[in-house]
Structure formats: C-alpha cells, structure tokens
Design a protein around this motif. Structure first.
Motif, mmCIF file in Angstrom:
data_model
loop_
_atom_site.group_PDB
_atom_site.id
_atom_site.type_symbol
_atom_site.label_atom_id
_atom_site.label_comp_id
_atom_site.label_asym_id
_atom_site.label_seq_id
_atom_site.Cartn_x
_atom_site.Cartn_y
_atom_site.Cartn_z
ATOM 1 N N ALA B 4 1.163 -0.844 -8.388
ATOM 2 C CA ALA B 4 0.877 -1.256 -7.009
ATOM 3 C C ALA B 4 1.543 -0.280 -6.039
ATOM 4 N N ILE B 5 2.769 0.087 -6.341
ATOM 5 C CA ILE B 5 3.476 1.043 -5.480
ATOM 6 C C ILE B 5 2.776 2.393 -5.515
ATOM 7 N N PHE B 6 2.403 2.810 -6.705
ATOM 8 C CA PHE B 6 1.748 4.114 -6.840
ATOM 9 C C PHE B 6 0.456 4.183 -6.018
ATOM 10 N N LYS B 7 -0.361 3.106 -6.113
ATOM 11 C CA LYS B 7 -1.629 3.066 -5.370
ATOM 12 C C LYS B 7 -1.383 3.204 -3.869
ATOM 13 N N LYS B 8 -0.382 2.453 -3.393
ATOM 14 C CA LYS B 8 -0.070 2.481 -1.961
ATOM 15 C C LYS B 8 0.431 3.858 -1.528
ATOM 16 N N VAL B 9 1.258 4.443 -2.373
ATOM 17 C CA VAL B 9 1.788 5.780 -2.060
ATOM 18 C C VAL B 9 0.650 6.798 -2.060
ATOM 19 N N GLN B 10 -0.234 6.649 -3.027
ATOM 20 C CA GLN B 10 -1.387 7.551 -3.125
ATOM 21 C C GLN B 10 -2.222 7.492 -1.838
ATOM 22 N N GLU B 11 -2.506 6.259 -1.391
ATOM 23 C CA GLU B 11 -3.299 6.090 -0.164
ATOM 24 C C GLU B 11 -2.555 6.655 1.044
#
Lengths: 125, 136
Positions: B4-11
């Motif tokens: 979840a953190i990775f997805k948000k950071v990616q965006e």
C-alpha cells in the motif's frame, strides 16, 4: 594607486520553467510560505506570482552553486536573503546555520520564454 | 515491502516527476534515474506529507545539519565521521559505494525510491521487509 583586484570566488546559474513553478504554486499554496520562504519573503507572499517565486528559487539555487555548498533543502533556502536592486539585479547574503560560513554575492535575473533564470556571483578581494 | 505504501509512493513520485509509475521502482535513484531536480525534491516532500498525513522534518530526508558541520564535510568531501553520522541519522539511506568517492555533491544520487519507502515504513510504524526484500 591601484585598487585591489576583485577575484571571483564562485559563480552559479540556475533556470526553472515558469510552468513548473505555476504547478508547484497551485499544488502547495499553504506549504510554500510556511516551509520554503523566510519571514521577509513571506511579507510579499500575497502579491507573489509564479514568476516572482521562480526568481527567488532560481536566485537561491544559483547562490548555492556560487557558494559551492551542497544543496540543503528548504532549510537552506529559508536562510538566504535576497535584496532586489531594480527589476533585474539582486544582492544576496547567507549565513550558513550552525557554521561560521557567511557569503555575500550579487546577481542578475534573466527571462527567456517559459524560463526564468538567475546568475549569482561571489567576489572576494 | 508494504504494498500500500509502495503504490502511494509510486503515484506520488510519478505525479511529481512526470514519469510513468512503472519507472518508479525501489532501486531507482530520484536524481539519476527519474530526473529529479531540486524543486522536485521539495515538491516530493510536500506531496508525501499530504499523501501520508505526516510531517517530514527537513533533516529527515535531506541531512543539511551534516552538510553544514565541518567535522562531517571538508572541502566538498564527506569525512569518515560524516559517513558514520549519515549511517546513524539516516539509516534508511543506502550508501553503497559512496565511501569510495564521497563527494558531497554526489550524495543525492543515492537518494532512491527505496530510501523513501524505508523512511515511511519506519515513520508509519509498519514492519519493514523492504530492507531485505529490496536488497536483491
């Protein structure tokens, strides 16, 4: 009598896109004055547009480079003080926090289409 | 790694840097691979603060207190004491081969997506598997 020759200690140049600054300004209108500008610059915040902010940003970036100091993030930006001398020129000073290092310099702004730039120079005699 | 953190950071990084989300991989250097410039670093901090509803003190990700201390940086080079300070104060920053040529101006090359992930996982109190998973 000959005066002492001025010696160029450092020179720095930076450019930024006005469009990029407009987007930054639109996205972070509440963060920029609080985290990016110093108290003196905050006084002009209400009337500051993207070009004015881009000039401040470019001048400070150019000054970092002229001082040969590493980039220090928002902390470093807040510590630098710009005094405009007319529309195109500026003077700068910076006392690096927690160190004995102090710098004074001068520079010019330039504009080319979407680009806003600044060149800073530090002289020592 | 917390997905979840990775997805948000990616965006967040894709939005700030104008790159494809697929380019935002843990090993990517913000500067060297994703083209981040100084305004982008500030934009990234502000965006991460909003996305994760937290305050990121300037020294957490950009160690200006180390840069201004003459014990840690001398003539543009990070001293052994400075390296130790970086490892202690920024444990999420992987220095890799930086010690071989510790020019302070090159330190930003070591600011990676993984560094941000590890920092956020620690800050948000998530158990971090990133330091293991992301090594390979």
């Amino acid at each position: 009598m000959k005066g002492r020759a001025r010696r160029l200690y450092g020179i720095g140049i930076d450019i930024i896109s006005r469009t990029r600054m407009e987007a930054f300004l639109a996205r972070h209108p509440e963060m920029i004055p609080r985290r990016f500008l110093n108290a003196r610059e905050r006084r002009f915040w209400r009337t500051m547009d993207a070009v004015g902010l881009a000039e401040i940003f470019a001048a400070k970036e150019a000054f970092f480079k002229a001082c040969n100091e590493p980039w220090m993030g928002p902390e470093g930006f807040r510590g630098m003080h710009i005094t405009r001398c007319g529309k195109e020129k500026f003077n700068m000073k910076w006392r690096v926090r927690n160190s004995g290092r102090r710098y004074r310099g001068e520079g010019v702004f330039f504009h080319d289409g979407d680009l806003v730039g600044a060149q800073a120079m530090i002289w020592s005699s | 790694m917390d997905n979840a953190i990775f997805k948000k950071v990616q965006e967040t990084l894709a939005g700030a840097l104008g790159v494809e989300a697929s380019e935002v991989v843990p090993e990517a250097s913000l500067k060297r691979d994703l083209g981040a410039e100084s305004i982008d670093f500030i934009d990234i901090i502000f965006r991460l603060e909003k996305s994760f509803d937290l305050k990121i003190p300037a020294n957490d990700l950009f160690p200006s207190h180390i840069f201004t201390d003459e014990r840690f940086v001398r003539e543009g080079m990070v001293t052994p004491e400075g390296i130790h300070e970086l490892r202690t104060k920024l444990p999420y920053l992987e220095l890799g081969d930086f010690e071989r040529d510790p020019q302070v101006s090159k330190l930003a090359d070591y600011f990676t997506v993984k560094m941000i992930l590890r920092y956020l996982e620690e800050k948000l109190g998530k158990s971090s598997g990133c330091s293991d998973t992301c090594q390979s």
